[in-house]
Design an enzyme around this catalytic site. Structure first.
Site, PDB file in Angstrom:
ATOM      1  N   ASP A  99       0.863  -1.166   0.000  1.00  0.00           N
ATOM      2  CA  ASP A  99       0.000   0.000   0.000  1.00  0.00           C
ATOM      3  C   ASP A  99       0.907   1.226   0.000  1.00  0.00           C
ATOM      4  OD1 ASP A  99      -2.406   1.561   0.414  1.00  0.00           O
ATOM      5  OD2 ASP A  99      -3.227  -0.228   1.375  1.00  0.00           O
ATOM      6  N   ASP A 199      -2.941   4.714  -2.487  1.00  0.00           N
ATOM      7  CA  ASP A 199      -4.009   5.293  -1.672  1.00  0.00           C
ATOM      8  C   ASP A 199      -4.422   6.675  -2.205  1.00  0.00           C
ATOM      9  OD1 ASP A 199      -5.495   4.910   0.898  1.00  0.00           O
ATOM     10  OD2 ASP A 199      -4.484   6.760   1.457  1.00  0.00           O
ATOM     11  N   GLU A 252      -6.322   3.799  -5.929  1.00  0.00           N
ATOM     12  CA  GLU A 252      -7.606   4.067  -5.287  1.00  0.00           C
ATOM     13  C   GLU A 252      -7.965   5.495  -5.670  1.00  0.00           C
ATOM     14  OE1 GLU A 252      -9.869   4.345  -0.995  1.00  0.00           O
ATOM     15  OE2 GLU A 252      -7.971   5.350  -1.365  1.00  0.00           O
ATOM     16  N   HIS A 321     -11.180  -2.906   3.172  1.00  0.00           N
ATOM     17  CA  HIS A 321     -11.138  -2.573   4.605  1.00  0.00           C
ATOM     18  C   HIS A 321     -11.916  -1.304   4.945  1.00  0.00           C
ATOM     19  CE1 HIS A 321      -8.254  -0.093   2.623  1.00  0.00           C
ATOM     20  NE2 HIS A 321      -8.123   0.655   3.702  1.00  0.00           N
ATOM     21  N   ASP A 322     -12.430  -0.605   3.945  1.00  0.00           N
ATOM     22  CA  ASP A 322     -13.216   0.609   4.201  1.00  0.00           C
ATOM     23  C   ASP A 322     -14.710   0.368   4.025  1.00  0.00           C
ATOM     24  OD1 ASP A 322     -10.908   2.144   4.561  1.00  0.00           O
ATOM     25  OD2 ASP A 322     -10.838   2.759   2.454  1.00  0.00           O
TER      26      ASP A 322
HETATM   27  O1  ISL Z   1     -13.591   5.077   3.730  1.00  0.00           O
HETATM   28  C1  ISL Z   1     -14.147   5.879   3.048  1.00  0.00           C
HETATM   29  C2  ISL Z   1     -15.517   6.102   3.197  1.00  0.00           C
HETATM   30  O2  ISL Z   1     -15.858   5.607   4.413  1.00  0.00           O
HETATM   31  C3  ISL Z   1     -13.471   6.652   2.033  1.00  0.00           C
HETATM   32  O3  ISL Z   1     -13.907   7.953   1.923  1.00  0.00           O
HETATM   33  C4  ISL Z   1     -12.003   6.629   2.306  1.00  0.00           C
HETATM   34  O4  ISL Z   1     -11.677   7.543   3.278  1.00  0.00           O
HETATM   35  C5  ISL Z   1     -11.295   6.944   1.033  1.00  0.00           C
HETATM   36  O5  ISL Z   1     -11.667   5.952   0.148  1.00  0.00           O
HETATM   37  C6  ISL Z   1      -9.797   6.911   1.225  1.00  0.00           C
HETATM   38  O6  ISL Z   1      -9.400   5.688   1.764  1.00  0.00           O
HETATM   39  C7  ISL Z   1      -8.051   5.439   1.921  1.00  0.00           C
HETATM   40  O7  ISL Z   1      -7.349   6.509   2.521  1.00  0.00           O
HETATM   41  C8  ISL Z   1      -7.713   6.809   3.868  1.00  0.00           C
HETATM   42  C9  ISL Z   1      -7.742   5.589   4.764  1.00  0.00           C
HETATM   43  O8  ISL Z   1      -8.361   5.914   5.979  1.00  0.00           O
HETATM   44  C10 ISL Z   1      -8.477   4.435   4.126  1.00  0.00           C
HETATM   45  O9  ISL Z   1      -8.425   3.294   4.931  1.00  0.00           O
HETATM   46  C11 ISL Z   1      -7.847   4.216   2.784  1.00  0.00           C
HETATM   47  O10 ISL Z   1      -8.371   3.094   2.121  1.00  0.00           O
HETATM   48  C12 ISL Z   1      -6.681   7.778   4.351  1.00  0.00           C
HETATM   49  O11 ISL Z   1      -5.396   7.260   4.102  1.00  0.00           O
END
Ligand code: ISL
Ligand code: CA
Length: 540
Positions: A99, A199, A252, A321-322
């Protein structure tokens, strides 16, 4: 002929290390735990593991706040453990992608700590600004429901953070920042990783810090969503770093349309190889995920279809995981838990693109069964709960929002066995297990030929053995009345995928030899049972 690439033929398995397998009883999953489970991952037919962050981090956002990009968090093990994992995975023909979290660092990163001194050479690594008219430098709002600026007394200025205040945004107007990132990427590629999941990679470049148009969410985003400067950075990373390695990137990318998606991952652009788009994951919400609407499979199917038809190669996913668990969200986690999990698996492996499985999805893990906020661990949930209370949303409604939407739904520990703590840990888990591990666990499913797990294995094998499922052209046939029918075509062959996203028995017009059926049908007579999925093979 078609453009063969190993990462198109691969199936990727996402590991959220903290919740996967604990090997030393501290309640936290770790690298040695992953090592112990490599055989299970291999037996599933996996070719690539995406490892969510394992770097040194204060873990305010579980590793998405990195304080050293070249060190492993002691909770997870050591660099030697990481090197061993790469080596052992390679023995099983499994590659590892890391990541890459480069929109922001942790506020504990030495760069940030140094940058707090206005005279430091690191000052321009971040966005530092004076207060404007006695207020914040601008009116932007963050992803986690807060303001985007945090005051720092040491330098009497504010710094920008699009996520939590412990995650200051890096300033890509500084060439030094990009040079650092390139070095970090080379460091990991030289260790043998096969690429990166990048990310929030389409928001790293901020073209200006002017006030944004007032919006319900993400005021200011027109100044940083997929800007030209962002595209230029991606091309530079490709040209200066990635091109020299046999690797791939999956970005992402938030708030992108299929057209913007193409601008980020069409091959001739030389930016990313594929992206995680969100539109299909947002079909069950109003504006923000916290306000859910009833899942409508026709809308879901149409959005998926639109992307299939516009973007030539994309990442295919229903969980990470989100996100809440897909069977609880797009399927039915009660009476049709088994059938609807298999239906979603059928879709995952028959669409065009690289399929990503999130740990636990292959055994049909469901949303958490928690009773109140005290069981949650996610900073996003905490911040949103605070905000919701400020807005006087009733407590019972806030809990309802959490139950359906909290990211912790996907972060309950992997359910390996029916025993106490499900074989995840001998100690006290950092986050509670779902009590349904008695019914939903890897071990039982491993031994049952009819299980969801074995269905995943079958589908992955089928995809690997049929290039038509990888490279075949996609065509939509029907997306109405909860029936989704599409086909894949290559040369003279045609495969038709028929899915009934409802508890009703329905009839359709389709013929062919049954390749797969989640009801184990030998032949298909046009009658679709609840949540039935069937894959037919025929000639064009
Ligand atoms: O999780 C989300 C909605 O609940 C998204 O808005 C998320 O914050 C967005 O997709 C970004 O996610 C990524 O970056 C974030 C981290 O918290 C997430 O786990 C990651 O997947 C910040 O680094
Ligand atoms: Ca551990």
């Amino acid at each position: 002929e078609y453009d063969r690439k190993w990462w198109k033929e691969a199936v990727v398995y996402q590991i959220y290390p903290k919740s996967f397998q604990d090997s030393n009883g501290d309640g936290i999953g770790d690298l040695n735990g992953i090592l112990q489970r490599l055989d299970e991952i291999e037996a599933l037919g996996i070719n690539v593991i995406w490892l969510s962050p394992v770097y040194k981090s204060p873990n305010i956002d579980n590793g998405y706040d990195i304080s050293d990009y070249r060190e492993i968090h002691t909770d997870y093990g050591s660099m030697a453990d990481m090197e061993l994992l790469i080596k052992e995975a390679e023995k099983r023909n499994i590659k590892i992608i890391m990541d890459l979290v480069i929109n922001h660092t942790s506020d504990q990163h030495p760069w940030f700590q140094a940058s707090r001194d206005p005279k430091s050479p690191y000052r321009d690594y971040y966005y530092w600004h004076k207060s404007k008219n006695g207020g914040l430098p601008n009116n932007w709002t963050s992803f986690f429901g807060e303001k985007c600026w945090e005051y720092d007394a040491l330098s009497d200025e504010y710094y920008l953070h699009l996520f939590a205040k412990e995650q200051p945004d890096l300033n890509y107007h500084s060439a030094k920042v990009l040079a650092e990132i390139k070095d970090i990427m080379r460091f990991w590629l030289d260790k043998g990783v096969a690429g990166f999941r990048c990310d929030v990679i389409n928001i790293i470049y901020k073209s200006s810090l002017e006030d944004g148009k007032k919006k319900l969410i993400l005021t200011g985003s027109e100044h940083y969503l997929s800007q030209e400067g962002n595209h230029a950075i991606l091309r530079e990373l490709r040209h200066d770093v990635l091109k020299g390695y046999d690797c791939f990137t999956v970005g992402e990318t938030v708030f992108v349309t299929p057209e913007m998606g193409n601008a980020l991952c069409a091959p001739e652009r030389e930016e990313l190889d594929m992206i995680f788009s969100f539109e299909h994951m947002e079909t069950d919400q109003y504006i923000v995920k916290w306000f859910k609407k009833k899942f409508n499979s026709d809308t879901f199917a149409k959005v998926i279809s639109k992307w299939q038809n516009t973007v030539d190669w994309n990442a295919i996913y229903f969980e990470n995981h989100d996100q809440p668990r897909s069977v609880s969200r797009f399927g039915n986690d009660q009476k049709y838990w088994d059938k609807s999990s298999k239906l979603l698996a059928t879709l995952l492996f028959t669409l065009k693109g690289t399929p990503f499985i999130y740990q636990g999805q292959e055994i049909g893990m469901t949303n958490f069964d928690y009773k109140d906020m005290s069981e949650l661990r996610d900073i996003e949930s905490f911040n949103i709960e605070k905000l919701a209370r400020k807005l006087h949303i009733p407590k019972s409604y806030i809990w309802k929002m959490m139950k359906r939407c909290s990211r912790d739904n996907g972060r309950t520990p992997m359910q390996w066995t029916r025993e106490k703590n499900a074989g995840f840990t001998d100690g006290t888990p950092w986050i509670q297990l779902n009590k349904n591990h008695i019914k939903i666990n890897f071990q039982d499913q491993d031994h049952s030929s009819n299980s969801i797990l074995n269905y995943y294995r079958k589908m992955i094998k089928l995809r690997a053995e049929n290039h038509i499922l990888i490279y075949g052209e996609y065509k939509l046939h029907k997306a109405s009345k909860n029936i989704f029918i599409f086909s894949r075509q290559l040369n003279q062959d045609k495969i038709t995928i028929i899915l009934n996203f409802s508890i009703r028995t329905q009839t359709v017009n389709a013929t062919g030899n049954v390749l797969v059926s989640n009801y184990d049908k030998q032949y298909f007579d046009g009658i679709l049972l609840p949540y039935e999925a069937v894959v037919l093979k025929s000639k064009k």
